[in-house]
Design a protein around this motif. Structure first.
Motif, PDB file in Angstrom:
ATOM      1  N   PRO A  93       0.780  -1.278   0.235  1.00 49.70           N
ATOM      2  CA  PRO A  93       0.017  -0.289   0.101  1.00 49.70           C
ATOM      3  C   PRO A  93       0.905   1.290   0.010  1.00 49.70           C
ATOM      4  CG  PRO A  93      -0.818  -1.613   1.625  1.00 49.70           C
ATOM      5  CD  PRO A  93       0.441  -2.062   1.042  1.00 49.70           C
ATOM      6  N   SER A  94       1.775   1.331   0.581  1.00 43.14           N
ATOM      7  CA  SER A  94       2.787   2.478   0.841  1.00 43.14           C
ATOM      8  C   SER A  94       3.411   2.904  -0.546  1.00 43.14           C
ATOM      9  CB  SER A  94       3.761   2.578   1.868  1.00 43.14           C
ATOM     10  OG  SER A  94       4.539   1.344   1.848  1.00 43.14           O
TER      11      SER A  94
ATOM     12  N   ARG B 106       0.664   4.137  -3.192  1.00 49.36           N
ATOM     13  CA  ARG B 106       0.626   5.506  -2.768  1.00 49.36           C
ATOM     14  C   ARG B 106       1.593   6.282  -3.321  1.00 49.36           C
ATOM     15  NH1 ARG B 106      -0.793   3.520   2.585  1.00 49.36           N
ATOM     16  NH2 ARG B 106      -3.030   3.233   2.730  1.00 49.36           N
TER      17      ARG B 106
ATOM     18  N   LEU C  33       1.493   6.787  -7.182  1.00 48.86           N
ATOM     19  CA  LEU C  33       0.383   7.466  -7.797  1.00 48.86           C
ATOM     20  C   LEU C  33       0.810   9.059  -8.061  1.00 48.86           C
ATOM     21  CD1 LEU C  33      -2.731   5.775  -6.225  1.00 48.86           C
ATOM     22  CD2 LEU C  33      -1.754   5.558  -8.595  1.00 48.86           C
ATOM     23  N   ARG C  34       1.705   9.481  -6.949  1.00 51.39           N
ATOM     24  CA  ARG C  34       2.302  10.588  -6.972  1.00 51.39           C
ATOM     25  C   ARG C  34       3.465  10.991  -8.179  1.00 51.39           C
ATOM     26  NH1 ARG C  34       1.597  10.091  -1.427  1.00 51.39           N
ATOM     27  NH2 ARG C  34       3.791   9.324  -1.050  1.00 51.39           N
TER      28      ARG C  34
ATOM     29  N   GLU D 135      -6.684  -3.248   1.854  1.00 49.27           N
ATOM     30  CA  GLU D 135      -6.232  -1.921   1.599  1.00 49.27           C
ATOM     31  C   GLU D 135      -5.405  -1.724   0.011  1.00 49.27           C
ATOM     32  OE1 GLU D 135      -3.142   1.370   4.023  1.00 49.27           O
ATOM     33  OE2 GLU D 135      -3.215  -0.792   4.415  1.00 49.27           O
ATOM     34  N   THR D 136      -4.230  -3.104  -0.025  1.00 47.25           N
ATOM     35  CA  THR D 136      -3.786  -2.924  -1.334  1.00 47.25           C
ATOM     36  C   THR D 136      -4.712  -3.081  -2.600  1.00 47.25           C
ATOM     37  OG1 THR D 136      -2.210  -4.322  -0.292  1.00 47.25           O
ATOM     38  CG2 THR D 136      -2.252  -4.337  -2.629  1.00 47.25           C
TER      39      THR D 136
ATOM     40  N   ILE E 263      -6.408   0.353  -3.176  1.00 48.43           N
ATOM     41  CA  ILE E 263      -5.596   1.253  -4.111  1.00 48.43           C
ATOM     42  C   ILE E 263      -5.538   1.037  -5.271  1.00 48.43           C
ATOM     43  CG2 ILE E 263      -3.392   2.420  -3.755  1.00 48.43           C
ATOM     44  CD1 ILE E 263      -3.232   1.794  -0.882  1.00 48.43           C
TER      45      ILE E 263
END
Length: 575
Positions: A385-386, A389, A392-393, A408-409, A412
């Protein structure tokens, strides 16, 4: 506070009890009780405190060192110790006496060797070390576990037989075909090193994917997983297991003193010119630590889809799906079914200078030039997950997630697929139709799954029959029924496995993929939104032309690629 305790506290600072009260968690009443037992029954105060679990062994050792005016070193930092310091000290002596040199210093009188010991009361150790090294010796104190760990690590670096330096002539120096007697250890424990090295060499040579070292009550067993099937290699006496496990743990930078908890590590070696990455896992069992090493050869590049075993029709369907600009594509199957290889092959097709491709994997099995690949590291919080995230940036066009393991995974990844990214990932399900229900079971909303899912590739790996020893085979009535055949198709020949020197007696050589590819169309999306049973989704996909795993495998049987027995092992009969 009792009179006895008060007397100790007011006495000379060298008394063990006073040191323990000052520097450990020992309480005054516990010390009183131990002293009373010592007066009544005799014995050493430290042993009494340990027996009654009032203090820990390293606390006694620390107190004793303070009592003698010696420095206590809790962390030896073996990676900082110069391996040249142990050149004159035999490893057997170091292990038996539990000593390890730390550094060489000097004063006006000459050079001094700083040595850590676990028994500061042994007067022969400084004399022996001075005779061996020709240097004056200064003693510090550490725990036996820390010293043994440092011995293994430092002597490994000083050994000329380091695994990282194994080259192609390794085979000429060792008997790789039979078990090596690791109990007849020489002074430098070379048989243990050679035993582990030969296992690694033989595993790579025989194209094994895993090495399993399993301890039992009287012995331990070494097995290789070759072409997806475990094969017995060596059985050795149980008393040799601890040395083998410790050697492997040292190579993987694990804590050899910790035998109660599972540990994971990584070993990088160079073997006959090939870079080999080994993922190490240890698990404590009733009879000792079970060690599994997963072998990943990094020198090769991912194969093309066609060479993996996908039919021309399947390749066309996959290429059509991965050509989409956004959405999510899943590859499903059990562990060891080739999912990561299929995804990597897809990425190779997609890898162009105009695309920004990022992957997060655990582990990174194939290193692909031009693609940004991230290795998961849960110890520092770098999880799926981290990483997603962060991706995506950075505005990627294509994202590959090694595995969707949790809600969570999944959320996302699906949200990324709905916002203009093509996402590729894997999932543990038995067939293609079960992927949507698995995501819903994780907690993802059915409408999100339906709107994002482009397709699912379910696959298995089947062993290919050895072409040098296979023989024609006439199927039994039961086999015909299992295959759903009423007659043998014209021009088809069934084969059975025999076994020869070329295939190592197994009758099989190499593996091929079988698959079922479910393209998600509008009519199927309505079923997913209603969260219907996976069986209904599968039936709908078959009506639209999906070839099932069993059908794809049957094609390979009819082509003489594999056998009926292997097909029935790898797949389940369709309802």
């Amino acid at each position: 506070m009792s009179n006895t305790t008060s007397a100790i506290l007011n006495a000379a600072p060298k008394l063990l009890g006073q040191i323990l009260l000052k520097y450990t968690s020992l309480r005054a009443e516990q010390l009183d009780s131990a002293l009373l037992e010592q007066q009544e029954k005799g014995g050493m105060l430290g042993e009494i405190l340990l027996k009654r679990n009032f203090i820990l062994p390293h606390e006694v050792l620390k107190a004793l060192s303070l009592q003698l005016g010696l420095q206590f070193v809790d962390d030896l930092k073996p990676n900082d110790i110069d391996a040249a310091l142990v050149a004159d000290i035999p490893i057997n002596y170091a292990k038996t006496k539990e000593v390890i040199p730390l550094q060489k210093t000097s004063d006006s009188r000459g050079d001094i060797l700083l040595v850590a010991v676990s028994d500061p009361f042994n007067p022969s150790i400084p004399e022996d070390l001075q005779a061996l090294t020709g240097l004056r010796v200064k003693i510090v104190v550490s725990t036996p576990m820390r010293i043994q760990d440092a011995i293994n690590r430092v002597y490994e670096r000083s050994s000329a037989k380091m695994v990282n330096d194994i080259e192609g002539d390794f085979e000429d120096n060792l008997d790789l075909e039979g078990p090596i007697d690791i109990l007849e250890a020489t002074e430098d424990d070379a048989p243990v090193i050679k035993f582990v090295n030969s296992l690694l060499f033989r595993a790579v040579k025989e194209k094994a994917s895993d090495i399993h070292i399993e301890p039992f009550e009287r012995d331990f067993l070494v097995r290789f997983r070759v072409d997806g099937v475990l094969v017995d290699i060596i059985r050795q006496p149980k008393r040799a297991h601890a040395a083998i496990a410790s050697r492997i743990k040292v190579m993987g930078q694990l804590d050899i003193a910790e035998k109660r908890l599972p540990q994971d590590g990584r070993i990088k070696i160079k073997l006959a010119g090939k870079d080999v990455d080994i993922r190490l896992s240890t698990v404590p069992t009733t009879f000792g630590e079970r060690v599994v090493m997963r072998i990943l050869e990094q020198s090769g590049t991912p194969l093309e889809l066609e060479r993996l075993g996908f039919t021309k029709q399947s390749c066309e369907v996959i290429e059509k799906m991965i050509s989409k600009k956004y959405g999510i594509i899943l590859v499903t199957g059990p562990t060891g079914s080739g999912k990561s290889t299929t995804l990597s092959s897809c990425l190779v097709k997609l890898n162009t200078p105009t695309r920004n491709i990022m992957t997060v994997e655990d582990p990174v099995e194939y290193q692909i030039p031009g693609i940004n690949q991230v290795q998961v590291n849960t110890k520092i919080g770098l999880t799926f997950p981290s990483a997603l995230r962060a991706f995506l940036r950075q505005n990627p066009d294509i994202i590959m997630v090694g595995e969707i393991r949790d809600k969570e995974t999944a959320e996302i990844a699906i949200n990324a697929s709905l916002t203009g990214h093509l996402v590729l990932s894997t999932l543990h399900t038995n067939d293609a139709a079960g992927a949507s229900t698995r995501l819903v079971d994780m907690g993802v909303e059915p409408f999100l799954v339906a709107s994002s899912l482009l397709g699912v590739i379910a696959q298995r790996l089947m062993r290919k029959v050895c072409t040098k020893c296979r023989i024609p085979h006439r199927p039994t009535e039961f086999q015909m029924m299992e295959l759903g055949l009423k007659a043998i198709p014209q021009g088809s020949v069934f084969f059975s496995a025999v076994g020869c020197a070329s295939c190592g007696g197994s009758g099989y050589s190499g593996r091929t993929v079988i698959s079922e590819i479910m393209q998600v169309e509008d009519s199927m999306r309505s079923l997913i939104v209603r969260n219907v049973d996976a069986g209904i989704v599968k039936k709908s996909a078959i009506e639209r032309g999906m070839i099932t795993l069993r059908e794809d495998g049957l094609r390979k049987v009819l082509q003489g690629v594999t056998t009926i027995d292997e097909l029935m092992r790898a797949t389940h009969a369709e309802e």
